[in-house]
Design a protein around this motif. Structure first.
Motif, PDB file in Angstrom:
ATOM      1  N   ARG A  79      34.608 -48.256 -68.081  1.00 60.49           N
ATOM      2  CA  ARG A  79      36.565 -48.534 -68.417  1.00 60.49           C
ATOM      3  C   ARG A  79      36.984 -48.780 -67.584  1.00 60.49           C
ATOM      4  N   CYS A  80      36.967 -48.117 -66.930  1.00 64.42           N
ATOM      5  CA  CYS A  80      37.631 -48.201 -65.548  1.00 64.42           C
ATOM      6  C   CYS A  80      36.238 -48.664 -64.704  1.00 64.42           C
ATOM      7  N   LYS A  82      35.032 -51.361 -64.558  1.00 66.71           N
ATOM      8  CA  LYS A  82      34.922 -52.794 -65.440  1.00 66.71           C
ATOM      9  C   LYS A  82      36.249 -53.373 -64.685  1.00 66.71           C
ATOM     10  N   GLU A  83      37.458 -52.577 -64.444  1.00 66.98           N
ATOM     11  CA  GLU A  83      38.867 -52.722 -64.074  1.00 66.98           C
ATOM     12  C   GLU A  83      38.597 -52.934 -61.519  1.00 66.98           C
ATOM     13  N   ILE A  84      37.495 -52.106 -61.867  1.00 63.66           N
ATOM     14  CA  ILE A  84      37.280 -52.859 -60.369  1.00 63.66           C
ATOM     15  C   ILE A  84      35.514 -52.045 -59.727  1.00 63.66           C
ATOM     16  N   THR A  85      36.028 -53.506 -58.737  1.00 61.72           N
ATOM     17  CA  THR A  85      34.207 -53.456 -58.677  1.00 61.72           C
ATOM     18  C   THR A  85      34.141 -52.476 -57.555  1.00 61.72           C
ATOM     19  N   TYR A  89      36.309 -50.548 -54.466  1.00 60.09           N
ATOM     20  CA  TYR A  89      36.474 -48.386 -54.686  1.00 60.09           C
ATOM     21  C   TYR A  89      36.451 -48.704 -53.587  1.00 60.09           C
ATOM     22  N   ASP A 147      39.212 -40.977 -65.682  1.00 61.36           N
ATOM     23  CA  ASP A 147      39.672 -42.390 -66.845  1.00 61.36           C
ATOM     24  C   ASP A 147      40.910 -42.740 -66.598  1.00 61.36           C
ATOM     25  N   CYS A 149      42.315 -44.978 -65.094  1.00 61.98           N
ATOM     26  CA  CYS A 149      42.525 -46.381 -64.273  1.00 61.98           C
ATOM     27  C   CYS A 149      43.588 -47.392 -64.657  1.00 61.98           C
TER      28      CYS A 149
END
Length: 149
Positions: A79-80, A82-85, A89, A147, A149
């Motif tokens: 899930r995280c 998917k929120e940051i490349t 990161y 997790d 994020c």
């Protein structure tokens, strides 16, 4: 003499192995019925229930402050991630390492595990502003993932 001893030893081993086999015609024949057999459950003592999560917290924190983006990003939950490349990161982790240095271990780690979710509380040595009280983690496969994020 050596050959005779080898032959005798081999014969004794063969006799021992055949003695262990059964010639009982009533013995059940092994088959694969396709029905899964439950594997034994291993009980983890309560005082060690969160050990894997504690180890994950230590590795994640060390890699984060060391600027090891590959390890730290690999420990993000799906899930995280998917929120940051990974590239973005990596910049965050590089900045943390440059700003705070890499020698920040965790201490007083507490882990609460419930099924596939966990909460970790810990102190970051020398950086109290990074101390955590109930940081969320999730078990994906057989690994704990960050997790928050």
């Amino acid at each position: 003499m050596r050959i005779r001893a080898t032959i005798v030893t081999a014969a004794l081993l063969l006799t021992a192995l055949t003695a262990c086999s059964s010639s009982d015609d009533d013995a059940p024949v092994a088959s694969d019925s396709g029905t899964p057999v439950a594997e034994p459950t291993i009980s983890v003592p309560a005082e060690h229930e969160g050990d894997d999560l504690k180890a994950a917290v230590a590795v994640y924190t060390a890699s984060y402050f060391a600027g090891d983006a590959d390890t730290a990003y690999g420990m993000l939950s799906a899930r995280c991630a998917k929120e940051i490349t990974k590239t973005a990161y990596a910049e965050v982790v590089k900045k943390a390492s440059a700003d705070y240095g890499e020698d920040h271990t965790v201490s007083d780690v507490r882990a609460e595990v419930s099924g596939r979710t966990g909460r970790a509380g810990y102190k970051v040595t020398g950086l109290p502003k990074f101390d955590q009280k109930a940081q969320p983690w999730t078990l994906e496969g057989d690994a704990w993932k960050y997790d928050a994020c």
